[in-house]
Design a protein around this motif. Structure first.
Motif, PDB file in Angstrom:
ATOM      1  N   ILE A  30       0.836  -1.201   0.000  1.00 30.19           N
ATOM      2  CA  ILE A  30       0.000   0.000   0.000  1.00 30.19           C
ATOM      3  C   ILE A  30       0.871   1.252   0.000  1.00 30.19           C
ATOM      4  CG2 ILE A  30      -1.648   1.343   1.379  1.00 30.19           C
ATOM      5  CD1 ILE A  30      -2.935  -1.335   2.181  1.00 30.19           C
ATOM      6  N   ILE A  33       2.208   1.745  -3.476  1.00 27.65           N
ATOM      7  CA  ILE A  33       1.180   2.242  -4.401  1.00 27.65           C
ATOM      8  C   ILE A  33       1.124   3.771  -4.324  1.00 27.65           C
ATOM      9  CG2 ILE A  33      -1.312   2.378  -4.802  1.00 27.65           C
ATOM     10  CD1 ILE A  33      -1.454  -0.589  -3.943  1.00 27.65           C
ATOM     11  N   LYS A  44      -3.782   4.289  -8.849  1.00 22.65           N
ATOM     12  CA  LYS A  44      -3.622   4.141  -7.400  1.00 22.65           C
ATOM     13  C   LYS A  44      -4.930   3.706  -6.750  1.00 22.65           C
ATOM     14  CE  LYS A  44       0.166   7.362  -6.981  1.00 22.65           C
ATOM     15  NZ  LYS A  44       0.745   8.523  -6.366  1.00 22.65           N
ATOM     16  N   THR A  48      -5.415   0.111  -4.918  1.00 18.18           N
ATOM     17  CA  THR A  48      -5.820   0.159  -3.509  1.00 18.18           C
ATOM     18  C   THR A  48      -7.121  -0.593  -3.298  1.00 18.18           C
ATOM     19  OG1 THR A  48      -4.735   2.308  -3.284  1.00 18.18           O
ATOM     20  CG2 THR A  48      -6.292   1.692  -1.567  1.00 18.18           C
ATOM     21  N   CYS A  52      -7.486  -3.874  -1.018  1.00 16.80           N
ATOM     22  CA  CYS A  52      -8.364  -3.837   0.154  1.00 16.80           C
ATOM     23  C   CYS A  52      -9.520  -4.837   0.048  1.00 16.80           C
ATOM     24  CB  CYS A  52      -8.909  -2.430   0.358  1.00 16.80           C
ATOM     25  SG  CYS A  52      -7.653  -1.270   0.915  1.00 16.80           S
TER      26      CYS A  52
END
Length: 134
Positions: A30, A33, A44, A48, A52
């Motif tokens: 993360i 990123i 991005k 993400t 997630c």
């Protein structure tokens, strides 16, 4: 005696360390990123979201697709931080040595003028005391 055998204690520790390792890897991905300058805002957001929503798949796909760049970006960032630190040290060192160098240069110039007879002894002493007082 206890009801928790040694093998179970070992397996519990192993799972705990794997869990910690997983979170370290997840946070590293993360962080990479958001640290990547070449990746746009939508990219991005997509990575993400993937990391997630489907963390295992997302992290492993990210490592396969962009893993090589993670190391290169980490090296570039470390080099940039090192360069900033070195320039700060050079700047701080030059600020502390400049006044001494200027005084030494001025005293050398005064001595040269005095040796050539361009200024008298009284003028030399007066100028020298001014330089040393500053």
């Amino acid at each position: 005696m206890s009801d928790y055998p040694l093998l179970n204690a070992f397996l519990t520790m192993m799972w705990f360390f794997l869990w910690v390792l997983w979170f370290m890897l997840l946070f590293r991905v993360i962080g990479d990123i958001f640290r990547d300058d070449k990746l746009g805002g939508w990219g991005k957001a997509g990575w993400t979201l993937l990391v997630c929503v489907l963390p295992y798949l997302g992290v492993f796909v990210y490592l396969i697709a962009r893993g090589r760049g993670m190391g290169e970006r980490a090296v570039q960032q470390a080099q940039a931080r090192d360069q900033q630190f070195r320039s700060y040290v050079r700047q701080a060192a030059s600020e502390t040595t400049e006044p001494r160098a200027n005084k030494a240069d001025e005293l050398a110039k005064l001595a040269g003028l005095h040796d050539h007879g361009d200024i008298t002894d009284a003028e030399y002493e007066k100028a020298k005391s001014k330089v040393l007082a500053a």
